[in-house]
Design an enzyme around this catalytic site. Structure first.
Site, short mmCIF file in Angstrom:
data_model
loop_
_atom_site.label_atom_id
_atom_site.label_comp_id
_atom_site.label_asym_id
_atom_site.label_seq_id
_atom_site.Cartn_x
_atom_site.Cartn_y
_atom_site.Cartn_z
N ARG A 203 0.87 -1.18 0.00
CA ARG A 203 0.00 0.00 0.00
C ARG A 203 0.90 1.23 0.00
NH1 ARG A 203 -3.25 4.03 0.65
NH2 ARG A 203 -5.37 3.76 1.45
N GLU B 229 -11.76 4.35 -4.89
CA GLU B 229 -11.98 2.93 -4.69
C GLU B 229 -12.50 2.24 -5.96
OE1 GLU B 229 -11.18 1.21 -2.16
OE2 GLU B 229 -10.75 2.77 -0.67
N ARG C 50 -0.93 -5.23 4.90
CA ARG C 50 -0.20 -4.84 3.69
C ARG C 50 1.03 -4.03 4.10
NH1 ARG C 50 -5.22 -1.93 0.73
NH2 ARG C 50 -5.14 -0.90 2.77
#
Length: 217
Positions: free
Chosen positions: A48, A56, A99
């Site tokens: 990320r 999104e 992440r």
């Protein structure tokens, strides 16, 4: 506008919190504008982009549509599958989804900054963060907003910031307090709209924000 370019020096990459770690591998997929998959040998990692939030593609069945697709395509153009990238992160370099949360470099270009400078992402830091780094990213984001690039162009004038979209799509109110990194004013979660998007910093604990010099108006 050319992407920001930097020499990746040891001092430039030193974190404020803990140790610096690097991950060097091959991009296998760009999931959306702020997330990509990197393979190192047989290991696969989801990365990320630190400090960046993009529209999104699919959030619990909700999508921001065209701007999400365009932001993803922009990042794919910067780091297409097969690119050998370096990811730099520190002891806080994992998010709640496990992440890796880091800065991505490719050919001496910091991709995080390029996304912000070209306006295809929003500034997004949740404390802890490096004050000098958030300021550099904020400057890049402000430049994009003021010059109406990317998501800040008239075409996308009605597009919500991804953070606001995530809350609205599930009928939630955010739980993070919002600080203005310029004025050092602190706002309740529901008042995030009062802070320009390039000056927002999020805090899970209001007392921590106050300790760092933020205060309610």
């Amino acid at each position: 506008m050319k992407p920001f370019k930097f020499l990746i020096s040891f001092l430039f990459l030193l974190p404020v919190f803990g140790h610096a770690y690097t991950l060097q591998g091959k991009v296998t997929n760009v999931h959306d504008g702020d997330t990509l998959n990197v393979q190192v040998g047989s290991q696969k990692y989801k990365v990320r982009f630190l400090g960046v939030d993009t529209p999104e593609v699919d959030y619990f069945g909700h999508s921001q549509g065209e701007p999400a697709d365009v932001a993803r395509d922009f990042v794919t153009g910067l780091v297409p599958p097969g690119s050998q990238v370096t990811v730099v992160y520190d002891d806080n370099g994992h998010d709640k989804h496990n992440r890796i949360l880091g800065r991505v470099f490719y050919n001496n270009v910091e991709i995080n900054l390029s996304i912000l400078e070209e306006g295809w992402g929003y500034l997004y830091f949740i404390y802890p963060f490096d004050k000098s780094l958030i300021q550099a990213y904020s400057d890049a984001s402000r430049n994009a907003v003021e010059n109406k690039r990317g998501l800040f162009s008239p075409r996308y004038a009605n597009v919500s910031a991804p953070y606001d979209f995530r809350m609205d799509s599930r009928n939630f109110t955010g739980t993070n307090f919002v600080g203005d990194i310029e004025t050092k004013m602190l706002y309740f979660p529901e008042d995030s709209y009062k802070v320009p998007v390039w000056r927002r910093a999020f805090f899970s604990d209001k007392n921590l924000a106050i300790h760092l010099g933020y205060k309610f108006f």
